[in-house]
Design a protein around this motif. Structure first.
Motif, PDB file in Angstrom:
ATOM      1  N   UNK A  26       0.908  -1.252   0.093  1.00  0.00           N
ATOM      2  CA  UNK A  26      -0.040  -0.024   0.069  1.00  0.00           C
ATOM      3  C   UNK A  26       0.807   1.191  -0.037  1.00  0.00           C
ATOM      4  N   UNK A  27       0.621   2.234  -0.625  1.00  0.00           N
ATOM      5  CA  UNK A  27       1.458   3.474  -1.000  1.00  0.00           C
ATOM      6  C   UNK A  27       0.787   4.387  -1.511  1.00  0.00           C
ATOM      7  N   UNK A  28       1.620   5.618  -1.451  1.00  0.00           N
ATOM      8  CA  UNK A  28       1.158   7.065  -2.437  1.00  0.00           C
ATOM      9  C   UNK A  28       2.279   7.483  -2.913  1.00  0.00           C
ATOM     10  N   UNK A  29       1.893   7.983  -4.468  1.00  0.00           N
ATOM     11  CA  UNK A  29       3.028   8.263  -5.083  1.00  0.00           C
ATOM     12  C   UNK A  29       3.832   9.258  -4.525  1.00  0.00           C
ATOM     13  N   UNK A  30       5.210   9.242  -4.629  1.00  0.00           N
ATOM     14  CA  UNK A  30       6.074  10.261  -4.200  1.00  0.00           C
ATOM     15  C   UNK A  30       7.322   9.965  -4.811  1.00  0.00           C
ATOM     16  N   UNK A  31       7.908  11.173  -5.463  1.00  0.00           N
ATOM     17  CA  UNK A  31       9.490  10.932  -5.897  1.00  0.00           C
ATOM     18  C   UNK A  31      10.171  11.064  -4.669  1.00  0.00           C
ATOM     19  N   UNK A  32      11.464  10.210  -4.859  1.00  0.00           N
ATOM     20  CA  UNK A  32      11.816   9.412  -6.161  1.00  0.00           C
ATOM     21  C   UNK A  32      11.718   7.955  -5.809  1.00  0.00           C
ATOM     22  N   UNK A  33      10.518   7.531  -5.044  1.00  0.00           N
ATOM     23  CA  UNK A  33      10.333   6.273  -4.823  1.00  0.00           C
ATOM     24  C   UNK A  33       9.387   5.490  -5.637  1.00  0.00           C
ATOM     25  N   UNK A  34       8.588   6.224  -6.432  1.00  0.00           N
ATOM     26  CA  UNK A  34       7.336   5.747  -7.077  1.00  0.00           C
ATOM     27  C   UNK A  34       7.404   4.587  -7.767  1.00  0.00           C
ATOM     28  N   UNK A  56      -3.298   8.421   1.019  1.00  0.00           N
ATOM     29  CA  UNK A  56      -2.326   9.379   1.584  1.00  0.00           C
ATOM     30  C   UNK A  56      -1.257   8.485   2.317  1.00  0.00           C
ATOM     31  N   UNK A  57      -0.138   8.874   2.785  1.00  0.00           N
ATOM     32  CA  UNK A  57       0.964   8.136   3.501  1.00  0.00           C
ATOM     33  C   UNK A  57       0.414   7.511   4.893  1.00  0.00           C
ATOM     34  N   UNK A  58      -0.190   8.241   5.607  1.00  0.00           N
ATOM     35  CA  UNK A  58      -0.775   7.723   6.931  1.00  0.00           C
ATOM     36  C   UNK A  58      -1.842   6.615   6.617  1.00  0.00           C
ATOM     37  N   UNK A  59      -2.630   6.502   5.440  1.00  0.00           N
ATOM     38  CA  UNK A  59      -3.201   5.311   5.300  1.00  0.00           C
ATOM     39  C   UNK A  59      -2.472   4.090   4.761  1.00  0.00           C
ATOM     40  N   UNK A  60      -1.278   4.614   3.939  1.00  0.00           N
ATOM     41  CA  UNK A  60      -0.617   3.611   3.485  1.00  0.00           C
ATOM     42  C   UNK A  60       0.188   2.772   4.663  1.00  0.00           C
ATOM     43  N   UNK A  61       0.617   3.519   5.835  1.00  0.00           N
ATOM     44  CA  UNK A  61       1.197   2.648   6.958  1.00  0.00           C
ATOM     45  C   UNK A  61      -0.024   1.996   7.911  1.00  0.00           C
TER      46      UNK A  61
END
Lengths: 376, 285
Positions: A26-34, A56-61
């Motif tokens: 589960x993730x959220x798009x963010x450079x440079x990890x996308x 969002x990243x809160x939800x991803x975690x």
């Protein structure tokens, strides 16, 4: 038969995750990890896994912690701003002893900073980012091969000790392309299901600290809470002894096993007067700098921290016992420097080559610092 | 303590007595949930509960099933991961107005948008109870709380309609006064193979009541009853006459493709793979 690939670091990370048994991302798009997310979005459905782009990243975690209790090895990937958002739930994963892997491909910071440039500014965030006492495990890859290997290792450590494990990469390692070799006989650590439901205590204060972990739906009927809990998992928030026993066990299960967890690589340290300590992408320059220094007859060695956290204190002390100068090379204004200084300042002068702006420190920049120290 | 009632077998008896205040609606709602579960002929053994932080979120801790008591506002994101990792589980989320409409508002609308098969019971007491009576995003305009000493000036959320608009396939609102309707709504929510949201407007005599001259549970119950308007009747009323009223009924009841089914369908159709369950325990995959 091993497999050889010429791929990008972030893709290697995704492949390592699948090899380690990760079946939920589960993730959220963010450079440079996308590209980690993009690769897993493509690959997970092929192997019976699930990919979710969260809001969002809160939800991803949160989602990967839920996924882990659902019985699936789970991972997210992000960069500094996302890691900041994940911190509360990462603390939840520590107190509930939930194995998860959090990949951070670091970029220029603070704040939105330099999305496409490399940095190592999240090292202390990995160590202290969530509130309270806990002992994180973090691995820092210096090559595409290591990004694959360390992602596998991160899953193994997460399962072995039931902790969140960070893979602290950087934009250089995330985006470079190199050849990697994937062996057939990679060790994978599966999760251990408790043997009996009778009188099972999911959070027992056992000697080695790590209990087997049931998944939801298996009839164990366990309660998992971020509140301070007793051995049954029930909230017990006003009893100092319960809190002390719980948090101490959570820390000890990592601290008592640093021999097994911590890893360094080193060269030329035996007779070295100056030792360079580094991790992640800058190690590439460090190796070249040490080689050049040796060619010029200078007694320079290096230590590469595979696991910045827990800090490999014993290994570093042993290797640097006779050095008089220590040079910490990192892409920030001094983060692991503080830890190295804490450990070695009694016996050596600890210096920093801290480079920010997004570019790697070059071998010549490192050599010039060493030369200023007397060149030995 | 008595030997209990027919629902006692579903409870963690070693956790009783509970922490809820006298007159709290949480007990009524737990009992409504268990009645609904029996009516829906659900297998209790297959239920996993997830909650956030707040009084309502303590409910799963008293139920004898797997339960995940998570961080404030984030229950739905944990539940999304749990359900996706094991779609065979029946995942029920207990949350409150502060938990899911304030700090967790984003997760609420996105879980609804995905139409993931979760049954969410939102216990709306119009106030933050656990922290001592601060106003919440559903506090009526003009009501008092410790952080609104001169009366709440903010407009409240209409949660059941918000969630319906966000894409939930089942959304309903009832109060602790219409028990039978509430039970039927939870039953329908449990049976709906998609995102189901049941908002239960309830009394908090300890904090909401104390701050709003409704100190007794009875006074709060009477007020709830008097303020209730059925959805059909509400549709014939003018907007200004509906201010401060609690409109009850169904706000969504439809069918759409479900989130975890979509994930599995792609795996199966494109790659002939079923989504793995409990794969963390396997050495070789």
């Amino acid at each position: 038969m091993s497999e050889e690939l010429f791929i990008q670091g972030n893709e290697a990370c995704a492949k390592g995750a699948i090899r380690a048994g990760c079946r939920f991302f589960a993730g959220y798009p963010i450079t440079p990890s996308t590209e980690v997310a993009e690769t897993l979005a493509r690959e997970l459905p092929k192997v019976g896994g699930s990919f979710v782009q969260m809001e969002d990243e809160i939800a991803s975690a949160g989602a990967i912690i839920g996924g882990s209790w659902g019985g699936t090895k789970s991972m997210t990937a992000t960069s500094g701003p996302g890691l900041s958002l994940m911190q509360e739930n990462i603390g939840y994963a520590f107190i509930t002893e939930t194995p998860i892997v959090v990949v951070d491909v670091q970029r220029g910071s603070p704040s939105t900073g330099q999305p496409t440039m490399a940095a190592q500014g999240d090292m202390m965030q990995a160590r202290w980012g969530s509130h309270g006492d806990y002992e994180p495990i973090a691995l820092s890859p210096s090559s595409v091969q290591e990004f694959f290997d360390f992602t596998v290792k991160a899953f193994n450590l997460a399962e072995e000790y039931r902790v969140p494990v960070f893979v602290m990469a950087d934009e250089v390692v995330g985006h470079m392309r190199e050849k990697i070799v994937i062996d057939d006989d990679i060790e994978i650590v599966p999760r251990k299901m408790p043997e009996s439901k009778e009188d099972f205590l999911p959070f027992k204060n056992i000697e080695n600290g790590t209990n087997p972990m049931p998944s939801f739906g298996q009839g164990f009927n366990i309660h998992v809470t971020g509140l301070t809990h007793d051995e049954r998992g029930y909230p017990d928030t006003n009893n100092p002894d319960t809190h002390d026993a719980l948090v101490q066990r959570l820390c000890d299960k990592v601290l008592n096993n640093t021999d097994k967890i911590c890893s360094v690589k080193s060269k030329y340290c035996d007779d070295a007067d100056t030792i360079i300590i580094s991790y992640g992408a800058p190690v590439r320059s460090v190796i070249e700098a040490a080689r050049k220094a040796r060619a010029e007859g200078n007694k320079v060695g290096y230590i590469k921290l595979d696991t910045p956290w827990p800090f490999p204190e014993k290994q570093v002390l042993d290797l640097a016992a006779d050095a008089s100068n220590i040079v910490v090379v990192e892409m920030n204004l001094g983060q692991m420097y503080y830890e190295v200084n804490r450990v070695l300042r009694r016996d050596a002068n600890v210096h920093l080559v801290g480079k920010i702006g997004g570019l790697m420190p070059t071998p010549d920049e490192i050599l010039s610092k060493i030369n200023k120290l007397g060149g030995k | 303590m008595s030997d209990g009632n027919k629902f006692t077998p579903y409870m963690r008896k070693d956790r009783l007595p509970h922490i809820f205040c006298p007159g709290c609606g949480n007990g009524t709602i737990m009992s409504a949930f268990l009645k609904a579960m029996e009516k829906a002929e659900m297998d209790f053994e297959n239920i996993a509960m997830v909650s956030g932080i707040g009084c309502s979120s303590r409910i799963p801790g008293y139920m004898d099933c797997d339960s995940l008591h998570t961080t404030h506002g984030r229950a739905l994101s944990f539940a999304t991961g749990l359900k996706t990792a094991n779609k065979d589980l029946d995942v029920v989320v207990f949350t409150g107005d502060g938990d899911c409409a304030s700090i967790g508002g984003n997760h609420l609308i996105h879980a609804a948008r995905r139409n993931i098969n979760l049954t969410v019971i939102c216990i709306n007491n119009n106030i933050y109870g656990m922290t001592g009576g601060q106003i919440s995003p559903t506090s009526p305009k003009g009501s008092y709380g410790t952080t609104a000493p001169y009366g709440n000036q903010d407009n409240p959320f209409n949660l059941a309609e918000l969630v319906a608009a966000a894409g939930a396939t089942y959304s309903a609102r009832w109060t602790t006064i219409q028990i039978e309707s509430l039970v039927m709504a939870i039953k329908d929510g449990l049976k709906n193979p998609g995102f189901s949201f049941i908002e239960v407007v309830t009394q908090c005599p300890t904090y909401y009541g104390r701050k709003n001259k409704l100190r007794t549970p009875t006074a709060m119950a009477v007020t709830l009853k008097m303020n209730t308007v059925f959805k059909d009747a509400a549709s014939r009323m003018r907007q200004k006459d509906l201010e401060g009223k609690i409109v009850v009924g169904e706000f969504a009841n439809t069918q759409k493709a479900e989130f975890t089914e979509n994930i599995e369908r792609i795996s199966e159709e494109k790659f002939g793979k079923k989504t793995l369950i409990n794969s963390a325990y396997e050495e070789e995959l």
